[in-house]
Design a protein around this motif. Structure first.
Motif, PDB file in Angstrom:
ATOM      1  N   TYR A  68       0.605  -1.757   0.248  1.00  0.00           N
ATOM      2  CA  TYR A  68       0.378   0.155  -0.294  1.00  0.00           C
ATOM      3  C   TYR A  68       0.965   1.040  -0.135  1.00  0.00           C
ATOM      4  O   TYR A  68       2.497   1.319   0.953  1.00  0.00           O
ATOM      5  N   GLY A  69       1.118   1.928  -1.332  1.00  0.00           N
ATOM      6  CA  GLY A  69       0.899   3.688  -0.730  1.00  0.00           C
ATOM      7  C   GLY A  69       1.937   3.884  -1.006  1.00  0.00           C
ATOM      8  O   GLY A  69       2.994   4.742  -0.269  1.00  0.00           O
ATOM      9  N   THR A 109      -4.361   2.865   2.911  1.00  0.00           N
ATOM     10  CA  THR A 109      -5.574   2.040   1.894  1.00  0.00           C
ATOM     11  C   THR A 109      -5.118   2.146  -0.168  1.00  0.00           C
ATOM     12  O   THR A 109      -6.081   1.548  -0.284  1.00  0.00           O
ATOM     13  N   ASP A 110      -4.413   2.383  -0.816  1.00  0.00           N
ATOM     14  CA  ASP A 110      -3.732   2.589  -1.256  1.00  0.00           C
ATOM     15  C   ASP A 110      -3.127   1.395  -2.000  1.00  0.00           C
ATOM     16  O   ASP A 110      -2.398   1.216  -1.972  1.00  0.00           O
ATOM     17  N   VAL A 111      -4.580   0.323  -2.751  1.00  0.00           N
ATOM     18  CA  VAL A 111      -3.198  -1.398  -3.175  1.00  0.00           C
ATOM     19  C   VAL A 111      -2.274  -0.409  -4.261  1.00  0.00           C
ATOM     20  O   VAL A 111      -2.805  -0.526  -5.469  1.00  0.00           O
ATOM     21  N   ASP A 112      -1.200  -1.240  -3.962  1.00  0.00           N
ATOM     22  CA  ASP A 112      -0.759  -0.502  -5.399  1.00  0.00           C
ATOM     23  C   ASP A 112       0.121  -2.858  -5.878  1.00  0.00           C
ATOM     24  O   ASP A 112       0.309  -2.852  -7.194  1.00  0.00           O
ATOM     25  N   ALA A 113       0.168  -3.067  -4.675  1.00  0.00           N
ATOM     26  CA  ALA A 113       0.421  -4.689  -5.372  1.00  0.00           C
ATOM     27  C   ALA A 113      -0.505  -5.793  -4.205  1.00  0.00           C
ATOM     28  O   ALA A 113      -0.366  -5.761  -2.943  1.00  0.00           O
ATOM     29  N   GLN A 114      -0.841  -6.912  -4.895  1.00  0.00           N
ATOM     30  CA  GLN A 114      -1.403  -8.010  -3.706  1.00  0.00           C
ATOM     31  C   GLN A 114      -0.811  -9.258  -4.819  1.00  0.00           C
ATOM     32  O   GLN A 114      -1.009  -9.801  -5.826  1.00  0.00           O
ATOM     33  N   ARG A 115       0.276 -10.456  -3.759  1.00  0.00           N
ATOM     34  CA  ARG A 115       0.741 -11.325  -3.796  1.00  0.00           C
ATOM     35  C   ARG A 115       0.103 -12.381  -3.656  1.00  0.00           C
ATOM     36  O   ARG A 115       0.592 -11.935  -1.967  1.00  0.00           O
ATOM     37  N   THR A 116       0.089 -13.188  -3.508  1.00  0.00           N
ATOM     38  CA  THR A 116      -0.470 -15.176  -3.528  1.00  0.00           C
ATOM     39  C   THR A 116       0.933 -15.910  -3.166  1.00  0.00           C
ATOM     40  O   THR A 116       1.127 -15.618  -3.729  1.00  0.00           O
ATOM     41  N   TYR A 117       0.653 -16.130  -2.544  1.00  0.00           N
ATOM     42  CA  TYR A 117       1.906 -17.525  -1.597  1.00  0.00           C
ATOM     43  C   TYR A 117       2.014 -18.529  -1.322  1.00  0.00           C
ATOM     44  O   TYR A 117       0.499 -17.663  -0.328  1.00  0.00           O
ATOM     45  N   THR A 118       2.200 -19.387  -1.576  1.00  0.00           N
ATOM     46  CA  THR A 118       2.395 -20.556  -0.825  1.00  0.00           C
ATOM     47  C   THR A 118       3.948 -20.997  -0.379  1.00  0.00           C
ATOM     48  O   THR A 118       4.621 -21.767  -1.577  1.00  0.00           O
ATOM     49  N   LEU A 119       3.620 -20.914   0.664  1.00  0.00           N
ATOM     50  CA  LEU A 119       5.071 -21.724   1.330  1.00  0.00           C
ATOM     51  C   LEU A 119       5.497 -23.218   1.744  1.00  0.00           C
ATOM     52  O   LEU A 119       6.336 -24.351   2.294  1.00  0.00           O
ATOM     53  N   GLY A 120       4.632 -24.431   1.415  1.00  0.00           N
ATOM     54  CA  GLY A 120       4.291 -25.393   1.663  1.00  0.00           C
ATOM     55  C   GLY A 120       5.040 -26.435   1.612  1.00  0.00           C
ATOM     56  O   GLY A 120       5.705 -27.189   2.302  1.00  0.00           O
ATOM     57  N   SER A 121       6.171 -26.578   0.193  1.00  0.00           N
ATOM     58  CA  SER A 121       7.308 -27.199  -0.304  1.00  0.00           C
ATOM     59  C   SER A 121       9.059 -27.008   0.269  1.00  0.00           C
ATOM     60  O   SER A 121       9.520 -27.597   0.469  1.00  0.00           O
ATOM     61  N   GLN A 122       8.353 -25.404   1.121  1.00  0.00           N
ATOM     62  CA  GLN A 122       9.755 -24.580   1.810  1.00  0.00           C
ATOM     63  C   GLN A 122       9.990 -24.524   2.974  1.00  0.00           C
ATOM     64  O   GLN A 122      11.206 -24.887   3.685  1.00  0.00           O
ATOM     65  N   LEU A 123       8.095 -24.793   3.801  1.00  0.00           N
ATOM     66  CA  LEU A 123       8.683 -24.750   4.918  1.00  0.00           C
ATOM     67  C   LEU A 123       9.628 -25.988   5.932  1.00  0.00           C
ATOM     68  O   LEU A 123       9.363 -25.559   6.761  1.00  0.00           O
TER      69      LEU A 123
END
Length: 164
Positions: A68-69, A109-123
């Motif tokens: 944000y921002g 509140t100004d959304v600049d980016a959203q990225r989805t992650y799954t770390l299941g194989s790294q955890l």
């Protein structure tokens, strides 16, 4: 004594005049609405994903990182996930690069980016999860375009991740 009284009155008049000018906005330069600098915010978002700028310190898989921002321009953020004590302190799990400069900084509140992650194989590289909390993960963001410190951190818990 009379000379001192006149000096006090003169100083009082000068301060009153300066105060009036300040209230009228004449004594100080106006600030830009979007000052360049380290003015972005990063939040950790659990499912269901939303655009509310709240931070959720306990997430499952997948989870989302919201930016944000941040300032406008050819700006990117380097994203790094590492283990945080008590699980896998310092073990780098994943890095990424995210474009954050799509528009002018619009505040928290100004959304600049959203990225989805799954770390299941790294955890599993962090060892055994905490029996209640899961895996403790540190997020480090290094944002282009910052003046001064360009790094932001978040520490959060990740649970319910199964290797993919």
């Amino acid at each position: 004594m009379k000379k001192m009284t006149r000096m006090v009155r003169a100083a009082s008049v000068a301060l009153t005049a300066a105060g009036c000018l300040a209230v009228a906005g004449l004594s100080a330069p106006a600030f830009a609405a979007d000052p360049a600098g380290n003015n972005g915010t990063v939040k950790v978002d659990a499912t269901p994903f939303d655009s509310a700028p709240d931070n959720e310190p306990h997430v499952g898989c997948p989870f989302q990182i919201d930016f944000y921002g941040f300032d406008e321009g050819p700006l990117y953020a380097k994203v790094t996930f590492t283990g945080q004590a008590p699980t896998g302190d310092g073990v780098v799990l994943r890095t990424d690069r995210v474009f954050i400069g799509g528009d002018a900084a619009g505040g928290g509140t100004d959304v600049d980016a959203q990225r989805t992650y799954t770390l299941g194989s790294q955890l599993p590289r962090l060892g055994a999860p905490h029996p209640v909390q899961g895996y403790h993960v540190k997020l480090t963001i290094e944002a282009d375009g910052s003046q001064g410190a360009d790094t932001k951190h978040k520490v959060f818990w990740v649970t319910d991740c199964r290797p993919s």
